[in-house]
Design a protein around this motif. Structure first.
Motif, mmCIF file in Angstrom:
data_model
loop_
_atom_site.group_PDB
_atom_site.id
_atom_site.type_symbol
_atom_site.label_atom_id
_atom_site.label_comp_id
_atom_site.label_asym_id
_atom_site.label_seq_id
_atom_site.Cartn_x
_atom_site.Cartn_y
_atom_site.Cartn_z
ATOM 1 N N GLU A 138 0.854 -1.185 0.000
ATOM 2 C CA GLU A 138 0.000 0.000 0.000
ATOM 3 C C GLU A 138 0.891 1.236 0.000
ATOM 4 O OE1 GLU A 138 -2.157 -0.429 3.585
ATOM 5 O OE2 GLU A 138 -3.144 -2.301 2.993
ATOM 6 N N PRO A 139 0.442 2.338 -0.570
ATOM 7 C CA PRO A 139 1.274 3.551 -0.605
ATOM 8 C C PRO A 139 1.594 4.059 0.806
ATOM 9 C CG PRO A 139 -0.613 3.723 -2.097
ATOM 10 C CD PRO A 139 -0.845 2.509 -1.257
ATOM 11 N N GLY A 140 2.760 4.656 0.943
ATOM 12 C CA GLY A 140 3.125 5.309 2.193
ATOM 13 C C GLY A 140 4.033 4.506 3.102
ATOM 14 N N GLY A 141 4.276 3.240 2.770
ATOM 15 C CA GLY A 141 5.177 2.435 3.591
ATOM 16 C C GLY A 141 4.560 2.047 4.927
ATOM 17 N N PHE A 142 5.398 1.532 5.814
ATOM 18 C CA PHE A 142 4.928 1.050 7.115
ATOM 19 C C PHE A 142 4.734 2.219 8.078
ATOM 20 C CE2 PHE A 142 7.332 -2.490 5.246
ATOM 21 C CZ PHE A 142 6.360 -3.480 5.270
ATOM 22 N N THR A 143 3.707 2.108 8.917
ATOM 23 C CA THR A 143 3.357 3.169 9.852
ATOM 24 C C THR A 143 3.716 2.769 11.276
ATOM 25 O OG1 THR A 143 1.137 2.280 10.245
ATOM 26 C CG2 THR A 143 1.421 3.772 8.347
ATOM 27 N N GLN A 144 3.563 3.718 12.208
ATOM 28 C CA GLN A 144 3.784 3.413 13.615
ATOM 29 C C GLN A 144 2.782 2.360 14.094
ATOM 30 O OE1 GLN A 144 6.266 4.589 15.788
ATOM 31 N NE2 GLN A 144 5.415 2.950 17.060
ATOM 32 N N ALA A 145 1.553 2.426 13.564
ATOM 33 C CA ALA A 145 0.559 1.412 13.929
ATOM 34 C C ALA A 145 0.996 0.023 13.463
ATOM 35 C CB ALA A 145 -0.800 1.762 13.319
ATOM 36 N N ASP A 146 1.609 -0.036 12.277
ATOM 37 C CA ASP A 146 2.143 -1.316 11.789
ATOM 38 C C ASP A 146 3.232 -1.832 12.724
ATOM 39 O OD1 ASP A 146 0.522 -1.342 9.526
ATOM 40 O OD2 ASP A 146 1.991 -0.244 8.317
ATOM 41 N N GLN A 147 4.110 -0.927 13.150
ATOM 42 C CA GLN A 147 5.193 -1.315 14.052
ATOM 43 C C GLN A 147 4.648 -1.847 15.372
ATOM 44 O OE1 GLN A 147 8.511 1.446 14.442
ATOM 45 N NE2 GLN A 147 8.702 0.960 16.625
ATOM 46 N N ASP A 148 3.642 -1.162 15.924
ATOM 47 C CA ASP A 148 3.049 -1.609 17.189
ATOM 48 C C ASP A 148 2.408 -2.987 17.022
ATOM 49 O OD1 ASP A 148 3.839 0.789 18.261
ATOM 50 O OD2 ASP A 148 1.857 1.731 18.089
ATOM 51 N N LEU A 149 1.725 -3.176 15.873
ATOM 52 C CA LEU A 149 1.052 -4.443 15.612
ATOM 53 C C LEU A 149 2.061 -5.578 15.469
ATOM 54 C CD1 LEU A 149 -1.846 -5.494 15.187
ATOM 55 C CD2 LEU A 149 -1.538 -5.090 12.734
ATOM 56 N N LEU A 150 3.146 -5.335 14.725
ATOM 57 C CA LEU A 150 4.153 -6.382 14.517
ATOM 58 C C LEU A 150 4.900 -6.679 15.812
ATOM 59 C CD1 LEU A 150 5.315 -8.226 12.331
ATOM 60 C CD2 LEU A 150 7.091 -6.518 11.929
ATOM 61 N N THR A 151 5.118 -5.672 16.636
ATOM 62 C CA THR A 151 5.781 -5.888 17.929
ATOM 63 C C THR A 151 4.923 -6.769 18.831
ATOM 64 O OG1 THR A 151 6.891 -3.737 17.761
ATOM 65 C CG2 THR A 151 6.763 -4.748 19.942
ATOM 66 N N LEU A 152 3.618 -6.498 18.825
ATOM 67 C CA LEU A 152 2.708 -7.323 19.612
ATOM 68 C C LEU A 152 2.686 -8.754 19.085
ATOM 69 C CD1 LEU A 152 0.549 -7.625 21.806
ATOM 70 C CD2 LEU A 152 -1.147 -6.785 20.153
ATOM 71 N N PHE A 153 2.638 -8.866 17.766
ATOM 72 C CA PHE A 153 2.626 -10.193 17.160
ATOM 73 C C PHE A 153 3.915 -10.949 17.498
ATOM 74 C CE2 PHE A 153 3.687 -13.002 13.571
ATOM 75 C CZ PHE A 153 2.598 -13.852 13.623
ATOM 76 N N ALA A 154 5.065 -10.259 17.476
ATOM 77 C CA ALA A 154 6.347 -10.895 17.762
ATOM 78 C C ALA A 154 6.398 -11.427 19.195
ATOM 79 C CB ALA A 154 7.493 -9.914 17.528
ATOM 80 N N ALA A 155 5.752 -10.706 20.127
ATOM 81 C CA ALA A 155 5.733 -11.172 21.516
ATOM 82 C C ALA A 155 4.995 -12.500 21.635
ATOM 83 C CB ALA A 155 5.076 -10.115 22.399
ATOM 84 N N HIS A 156 3.894 -12.638 20.920
ATOM 85 C CA HIS A 156 3.158 -13.904 20.925
ATOM 86 C C HIS A 156 3.910 -14.973 20.136
ATOM 87 C CE1 HIS A 156 -0.021 -11.123 22.157
ATOM 88 N NE2 HIS A 156 -0.633 -12.168 22.677
ATOM 89 N N ALA A 157 4.569 -14.556 19.057
ATOM 90 C CA ALA A 157 5.348 -15.508 18.270
ATOM 91 C C ALA A 157 6.474 -16.115 19.101
ATOM 92 C CB ALA A 157 5.915 -14.818 17.033
ATOM 93 N N ALA A 158 7.033 -15.327 20.025
ATOM 94 C CA ALA A 158 8.102 -15.841 20.892
ATOM 95 C C ALA A 158 7.595 -17.015 21.724
ATOM 96 C CB ALA A 158 8.611 -14.726 21.805
ATOM 97 N N ILE A 159 6.343 -16.919 22.191
ATOM 98 C CA ILE A 159 5.763 -18.011 22.972
ATOM 99 C C ILE A 159 5.613 -19.254 22.099
ATOM 100 C CG2 ILE A 159 3.735 -18.744 24.284
ATOM 101 C CD1 ILE A 159 3.264 -15.769 24.935
#
Length: 372
Positions: A138-159
């Protein structure tokens, strides 16, 4: 609950279910990577698990074809932005990764990546791996909301990743116990049989001149004992499930073996093709691997092939293994090789079928099919 939260819960659920289905660590890594790619609508996604030698013990990617991987070459080293993410342990979001001073370079065949989002997968202070996305669709690249979402996902992925590793460690311990049992079986049965074989052979040697008839009897006994020892040894070996199957799964184990053979057999080009496979029973995985090994052995040892292709496919009804070579072929009406008999017996042991197509001078195709 917002759509983003719904999506992340679904993506996390997929990764956790991968563990509960007893998939390998690598398969869990693939589920995590694929889920992150879909979650944030990125063209490329990858997950790297570092080793202690400056490279990666595991590295999986989405958006890169097998042909591109072959052109790219070996797994990446811990350098550039990958090393920075591992070292710093904090997210990185860039409009153009190529302009960042931490960027190193990539191989000539590497796809061009621009906007970039990477986050560490952490277990406390320890970085288990790095998850990164590139080229948002999508135009505009990754947003801060994307970063927050991926960080949250990574925490669950660690489990999910930690649980998968614990599961595999449990399987490894069970395998170690099984190997210990096999060692006892070898000592109790095969070793003693070989000891008897040696004594009988010595007795036969001393009787050759003085009592040839008795020596002949002893030599017959030697032959019988040798056959019994071979049968018992084969039975013990067959019961051992290859460790790589539990660690990497059937497709990756076979891919590694084919790649190794391709490197050490310069006169023969050996390739591996594999589509999406369903979950298979452990005994089916082992039989498919054993049959492929035997077929490859025949192609390389006896056929004089210059091209060998190993293919795994699934048509929704059955999984099919095909090993085809362009070698000498053989006359099937005259062949009574134990290898072919063994492959057919193995296939039938899991309810499968095995067919061999061979004509002198045109090569050989071995095909095994087993219903899901």
């Amino acid at each position: 609950m917002s759509p983003d939260r719904d999506e992340i819960l679904h993506a996390v659920s997929s990764a956790v279910l991968a563990v509960t289905r007893h998939l390998s660590v690598r398969e869990v890594l693939q589920v995590i990577t694929r889920s992150a790619q879909r979650l944030l609508n990125a063209k490329y996604a990858a997950l790297g698990v570092p080793d202690e030698e400056g490279s990666f013990a595991e590295f999986v990617a989405e958006g890169v074809t097998d042909k591109q991987w072959d052109a790219i070459g070996p797994l990446p080293r811990q350098h550039g932005m990958l090393a920075a993410l591992l070292r710093e342990g904090v997210p990185a979001r860039l409009p153009d990764i190529r302009l960042d001073p931490r960027f190193g370079d990539w191989p000539k065949a590497h796809p061009v990546m621009k906007d970039f989002l990477g986050v560490p997968i952490r277990d406390g202070e320890r970085v288990l791996g790095i998850l990164f996305l590139a080229n948002k669709c999508e135009p505009g690249g990754f947003t801060q909301a994307d970063q927050d979402l991926l960080t949250l996902f990574a925490a669950h992925a660690a489990i999910a990743l930690t649980n998968a590793r614990l599961y595999e460690r449990g399987r490894e311990l069970a395998l170690l116990e099984e190997r210990t049992r096999m060692a006892r079986d070898l000592h109790d049965a095969v070793t003693q049989k070989l000891f008897s074989l040696r004594l009988t052979a010595q007795a036969a040697a001393t009787l050759l001149d003085s009592a040839p008839d008795r020596a002949a009897v002893e030599l017959d006994r030697v032959q019988r004992l040798a056959g019994e020892a071979m049968a018992e040894l084969r039975a013990v070996i067959v019961e051992l499930r290859p460790a790589d199957l539990d660690h990497h799964g059937l497709a990756e184990t076979l891919r590694k073996q084919v790649n190794l053979l391709d490197r050490v057999q310069p006169a023969t080009r050996i390739t591996f093709e594999c589509g999406e496979l369903p979950d298979l029973l452990p005994e089916v995985e082992e039989v498919v691997l054993r049959v492929s090994q035997e077929a490859l052995h025949n192609a390389l040892r006896h056929a004089g092939a210059t091209e060998v292709t190993v293919r795994l496919t699934d048509d929704g009804r059955a999984v099919r293994l095909t090993v085809a070579d362009d070698g000498l072929g053989f006359d099937q009406t005259e062949s009574r090789g134990l290898g072919l008999i063994s492959m057919r017996d193995r296939a039938e042991s899991v309810g499968g079928t095995l067919s061999v197509t061979a004509v002198p001078g045109t090569g050989t195709t071995v095909e095994m099919e087993v219903n899901q």
